[in-house]
Motif scaffolding. Structure first.
Motif, PDB file in Angstrom:
ATOM      1  N   LEU A 123       0.794  -1.226   0.000  1.00  0.00           N
ATOM      2  CA  LEU A 123       0.000   0.000   0.000  1.00  0.00           C
ATOM      3  C   LEU A 123       0.827   1.277   0.000  1.00  0.00           C
ATOM      4  CD1 LEU A 123      -2.916   1.154   0.256  1.00  0.00           C
ATOM      5  CD2 LEU A 123      -2.600   1.083   2.739  1.00  0.00           C
ATOM      6  N   ILE A 124       1.977   1.264   0.618  1.00  0.00           N
ATOM      7  CA  ILE A 124       2.737   2.502   0.870  1.00  0.00           C
ATOM      8  C   ILE A 124       3.050   3.286  -0.403  1.00  0.00           C
ATOM      9  CG2 ILE A 124       4.966   3.380   1.676  1.00  0.00           C
ATOM     10  CD1 ILE A 124       4.764   1.302   3.955  1.00  0.00           C
ATOM     11  N   PRO A 125       3.524   2.660  -1.490  1.00  0.00           N
ATOM     12  CA  PRO A 125       3.805   3.459  -2.696  1.00  0.00           C
ATOM     13  C   PRO A 125       2.567   4.136  -3.277  1.00  0.00           C
ATOM     14  CG  PRO A 125       4.971   1.370  -2.787  1.00  0.00           C
ATOM     15  CD  PRO A 125       4.008   1.265  -1.653  1.00  0.00           C
ATOM     16  N   THR A 126       1.435   3.469  -3.224  1.00  0.00           N
ATOM     17  CA  THR A 126       0.194   4.087  -3.710  1.00  0.00           C
ATOM     18  C   THR A 126      -0.204   5.261  -2.832  1.00  0.00           C
ATOM     19  OG1 THR A 126      -0.638   2.098  -4.797  1.00  0.00           O
ATOM     20  CG2 THR A 126      -2.274   3.698  -4.046  1.00  0.00           C
ATOM     21  N   LEU A 127      -0.092   5.107  -1.523  1.00  0.00           N
ATOM     22  CA  LEU A 127      -0.385   6.214  -0.619  1.00  0.00           C
ATOM     23  C   LEU A 127       0.509   7.411  -0.915  1.00  0.00           C
ATOM     24  CD1 LEU A 127      -0.921   4.498   2.862  1.00  0.00           C
ATOM     25  CD2 LEU A 127      -2.598   5.865   1.603  1.00  0.00           C
ATOM     26  N   ALA A 128       1.795   7.139  -1.133  1.00  0.00           N
ATOM     27  CA  ALA A 128       2.726   8.228  -1.410  1.00  0.00           C
ATOM     28  C   ALA A 128       2.338   8.973  -2.683  1.00  0.00           C
ATOM     29  CB  ALA A 128       4.147   7.689  -1.506  1.00  0.00           C
ATOM     30  N   ARG A 129       1.995   8.236  -3.736  1.00  0.00           N
ATOM     31  CA  ARG A 129       1.605   8.866  -5.006  1.00  0.00           C
ATOM     32  C   ARG A 129       0.318   9.674  -4.829  1.00  0.00           C
ATOM     33  NH1 ARG A 129       2.080   7.420 -10.477  1.00  0.00           N
ATOM     34  NH2 ARG A 129       4.199   6.895  -9.851  1.00  0.00           N
ATOM     35  N   ALA A 130      -0.704   9.053  -4.244  1.00  0.00           N
ATOM     36  CA  ALA A 130      -1.994   9.734  -4.103  1.00  0.00           C
ATOM     37  C   ALA A 130      -1.886  10.950  -3.190  1.00  0.00           C
ATOM     38  CB  ALA A 130      -3.038   8.758  -3.571  1.00  0.00           C
ATOM     39  N   ASP A 131      -1.138  10.834  -2.100  1.00  0.00           N
ATOM     40  CA  ASP A 131      -0.984  11.971  -1.187  1.00  0.00           C
ATOM     41  C   ASP A 131      -0.326  13.148  -1.885  1.00  0.00           C
ATOM     42  OD1 ASP A 131      -2.161  10.569   0.833  1.00  0.00           O
ATOM     43  OD2 ASP A 131      -0.329  10.143   1.941  1.00  0.00           O
ATOM     44  N   TRP A 132       0.683  12.868  -2.698  1.00  0.00           N
ATOM     45  CA  TRP A 132       1.376  13.951  -3.402  1.00  0.00           C
ATOM     46  C   TRP A 132       0.421  14.653  -4.377  1.00  0.00           C
ATOM     47  CZ3 TRP A 132       2.814  16.209  -7.894  1.00  0.00           C
ATOM     48  CH2 TRP A 132       3.899  17.076  -7.849  1.00  0.00           C
ATOM     49  N   ILE A 133      -0.373  13.863  -5.091  1.00  0.00           N
ATOM     50  CA  ILE A 133      -1.307  14.445  -6.062  1.00  0.00           C
ATOM     51  C   ILE A 133      -2.375  15.271  -5.355  1.00  0.00           C
ATOM     52  CG2 ILE A 133      -3.089  13.890  -7.759  1.00  0.00           C
ATOM     53  CD1 ILE A 133      -1.369  11.446  -8.531  1.00  0.00           C
ATOM     54  N   VAL A 134      -2.898  14.766  -4.252  1.00  0.00           N
ATOM     55  CA  VAL A 134      -3.926  15.497  -3.508  1.00  0.00           C
ATOM     56  C   VAL A 134      -3.381  16.818  -2.982  1.00  0.00           C
ATOM     57  CG1 VAL A 134      -5.341  15.447  -1.412  1.00  0.00           C
ATOM     58  CG2 VAL A 134      -5.282  13.447  -2.930  1.00  0.00           C
ATOM     59  N   ARG A 135      -2.124  16.805  -2.541  1.00  0.00           N
ATOM     60  CA  ARG A 135      -1.518  18.046  -2.012  1.00  0.00           C
ATOM     61  C   ARG A 135      -1.110  19.006  -3.118  1.00  0.00           C
ATOM     62  NH1 ARG A 135       1.539  14.427   1.071  1.00  0.00           N
ATOM     63  NH2 ARG A 135       3.402  15.041  -0.101  1.00  0.00           N
ATOM     64  N   HIS A 136      -0.842  18.479  -4.315  1.00  0.00           N
ATOM     65  CA  HIS A 136      -0.379  19.308  -5.436  1.00  0.00           C
ATOM     66  C   HIS A 136      -1.247  19.039  -6.668  1.00  0.00           C
ATOM     67  CE1 HIS A 136       3.121  18.447  -2.816  1.00  0.00           C
ATOM     68  NE2 HIS A 136       3.391  19.729  -2.996  1.00  0.00           N
ATOM     69  N   PRO A 137      -2.526  19.339  -6.618  1.00  0.00           N
ATOM     70  CA  PRO A 137      -3.405  19.015  -7.747  1.00  0.00           C
ATOM     71  C   PRO A 137      -3.033  19.807  -8.994  1.00  0.00           C
ATOM     72  CG  PRO A 137      -4.524  20.451  -6.197  1.00  0.00           C
ATOM     73  CD  PRO A 137      -3.237  20.059  -5.541  1.00  0.00           C
ATOM     74  N   SER A 138      -3.216  19.170 -10.115  1.00  0.00           N
ATOM     75  CA  SER A 138      -3.018  19.861 -11.386  1.00  0.00           C
ATOM     76  C   SER A 138      -4.254  20.682 -11.714  1.00  0.00           C
ATOM     77  CB  SER A 138      -2.777  18.858 -12.510  1.00  0.00           C
ATOM     78  OG  SER A 138      -2.758  19.509 -13.761  1.00  0.00           O
ATOM     79  N   THR A 175      -8.548   4.053   4.579  1.00  0.00           N
ATOM     80  CA  THR A 175      -7.957   4.932   5.593  1.00  0.00           C
ATOM     81  C   THR A 175      -8.989   5.733   6.375  1.00  0.00           C
ATOM     82  OG1 THR A 175      -7.732   6.844   4.122  1.00  0.00           O
ATOM     83  CG2 THR A 175      -5.954   5.199   4.088  1.00  0.00           C
ATOM     84  N   GLY A 176     -10.170   5.950   5.804  1.00  0.00           N
ATOM     85  CA  GLY A 176     -11.146   6.828   6.423  1.00  0.00           C
ATOM     86  C   GLY A 176     -10.840   8.299   6.247  1.00  0.00           C
ATOM     87  N   ASP A 177      -9.791   8.621   5.482  1.00  0.00           N
ATOM     88  CA  ASP A 177      -9.369  10.007   5.297  1.00  0.00           C
ATOM     89  C   ASP A 177     -10.196  10.653   4.184  1.00  0.00           C
ATOM     90  OD1 ASP A 177      -8.024  12.421   4.833  1.00  0.00           O
ATOM     91  OD2 ASP A 177      -6.105  11.562   5.451  1.00  0.00           O
ATOM     92  N   LYS A 178     -10.903  11.715   4.528  1.00  0.00           N
ATOM     93  CA  LYS A 178     -11.830  12.341   3.587  1.00  0.00           C
ATOM     94  C   LYS A 178     -11.133  13.121   2.481  1.00  0.00           C
ATOM     95  CE  LYS A 178     -15.555  12.668   6.991  1.00  0.00           C
ATOM     96  NZ  LYS A 178     -16.447  13.572   7.758  1.00  0.00           N
ATOM     97  N   LYS A 179      -9.833  13.344   2.618  1.00  0.00           N
ATOM     98  CA  LYS A 179      -9.151  14.098   1.559  1.00  0.00           C
ATOM     99  C   LYS A 179      -9.205  13.347   0.228  1.00  0.00           C
ATOM    100  CE  LYS A 179      -4.488  12.326   2.589  1.00  0.00           C
ATOM    101  NZ  LYS A 179      -3.166  12.659   3.163  1.00  0.00           N
TER     102      LYS A 179
END
Length: 369
Positions: A123-138, A175-179
């Motif tokens: 799971l960790i690599p997917t979380l890292a990718r998705a978190d980065w995109i959510v924080r830096h949306p195009s 995760t339950g994380d609404k972001k």
């Protein structure tokens, strides 16, 4: 929920009055095993299909459904082991392009495997990718242009609605994380607003088809493109519980699109490459048919679609798909990679067609209960 009238059922006559289920569990498992085994024995060569790209991702999603069924019913872990080996040799990483929807599609499998085995490495690599995109949306444009990678950073083509949104729905559930759901909702609805034709109740593939017309003068709506959207909606709905406040939009859209597409089934049971001009593309097309059968079967199983109306459509579609399977298990009549309706022949196959066939087969297996 709004109710939609299923236009076109009457065209196929008394067939639609039957509601029996003619496929047995053993028969369904047998054909899925044959198709899955053929694909494993005939892998597509790199670089056209490396492990992590989107055609393979679509295969994996269906293969995981089949793998779980094979393990539960027959204690056969062949297919799960194949999927796990692929993930391990790639370090559970999504594909290379950070924003591109196609390159995170494989994470749908990785999240499902994580939920099964509880191995955080999955799971960790997917979380890292998705978190980065959510924080830096195009905030790139929606007018997709060949060669302009900026126009591929958002979900600017309808296929993307199968590739990326289910990843964020799964992460929200895990995760339950609404972001994750907030990001998915914003981007999905932006694509919906741009590509969904409110009069035809169908999705354009991308903006380049807004003003194009088929030979019969109708608008261009690609069969597999709308199949991608329906398949993606099913994957999202599987993750959102009945009481989740985010669910109504997707359930409403699913019902609206499923109703429209169901009425476009042809007399041979298939949907064709062009939904509104099937005469110009008379050959069967199994990649759109597999996704549509999958989506409609899910709706019947979940009570989202009326069983009496839609079960015969599902059955007729599955019978058509069975006719496209060669004795050795090769699935034919799969339109090749593209963006619009094209001619199809029986010898054409592709891994995403196999993935969707297995998804559909597993939903029909649920019906057999």
């Amino acid at each position: 929920m709004k109710k939609y009238i299923l236009v076109g059922i009457w065209l196929l006559g008394p067939f639609y009055m039957q509601a029996d289920f003619p496929f047995g569990k053993s028969e369904l498992k047998g054909v899925m095993r044959k198709v899955a085994d053929w694909q494993l024995e005939h892998p597509h060569p790199a670089p056209e299909h490396d492990d992590l790209n989107w055609p393979q991702a679509a295969l994996y999603i269906g293969m995981f459904d089949w793998a779980e069924l094979a393990e539960q019913e027959d204690q056969d872990d062949t297919y799960l082991n194949w999927l796990v080996r692929m993930g391990r040799r790639n370090g559970w990483q999504p594909d290379k392009r950070f924003y591109h929807a196609d390159d995170i599609a494989v994470s749908q499998l990785f999240i499902d495997l994580y939920r099964k085995y509880k191995d955080e490495a999955m799971l960790i690599p997917t979380l890292a990718r998705a978190d980065w995109i959510v924080r830096h949306p195009s905030w790139g444009p929606f007018q997709l242009k060949e060669g302009d990678l900026k126009t591929l950073e958002r979900w600017t083509w309808c296929d993307a609605l199968f590739m990326a949104p289910p990843v964020y729905a799964k992460l929200y559930r895990v995760t339950g994380d609404k972001k994750y759901i907030r990001f998915m909702n914003r981007e999905y609805k932006a694509t919906y607003d741009y590509l969904f034709d409110q009069q035809e109740n169908l999705f354009y593939r991308d903006w380049r088809y807004f003003d194009k017309r088929e030979a019969n003068g109708r608008k261009v709506f690609w069969g597999r493109g709308n199949g991608w959207v329906l398949g993606g909606l099913v994957e999202i709905l599987k993750e959102l519980p009945a009481g989740d406040k985010n669910r109504p939009f997707y359930e409403e859209l699913y019902t609206r699109l499923a109703t429209r597409v169901a009425g476009l089934q042809q007399a041979d049971g298939f949907w064709h490459a062009s939904l509104l001009d099937p005469a110009s593309y008379p050959s069967p097309e199994t990649s759109c048919t597999t996704f549509i059968v999958y989506a409609l079967a899910y709706g019947v199983n979940e009570g989202l679609l009326d069983r009496m109306l839609y079960l015969p459509i599902v059955q007729n579609g599955w019978k058509a798909l069975l006719s496209a399977v060669d004795p050795d298990g090769k699935l034919g009549y799969v339109q090749q990679i593209g963006a619009d309706p094209k001619k199809v022949t029986r010898d054409m196959t592709e891994v995403y067609g196999v993935g969707a066939f297995l998804m559909a087969g597993c939903e029909l297996y649920r019906m057999a209960d």
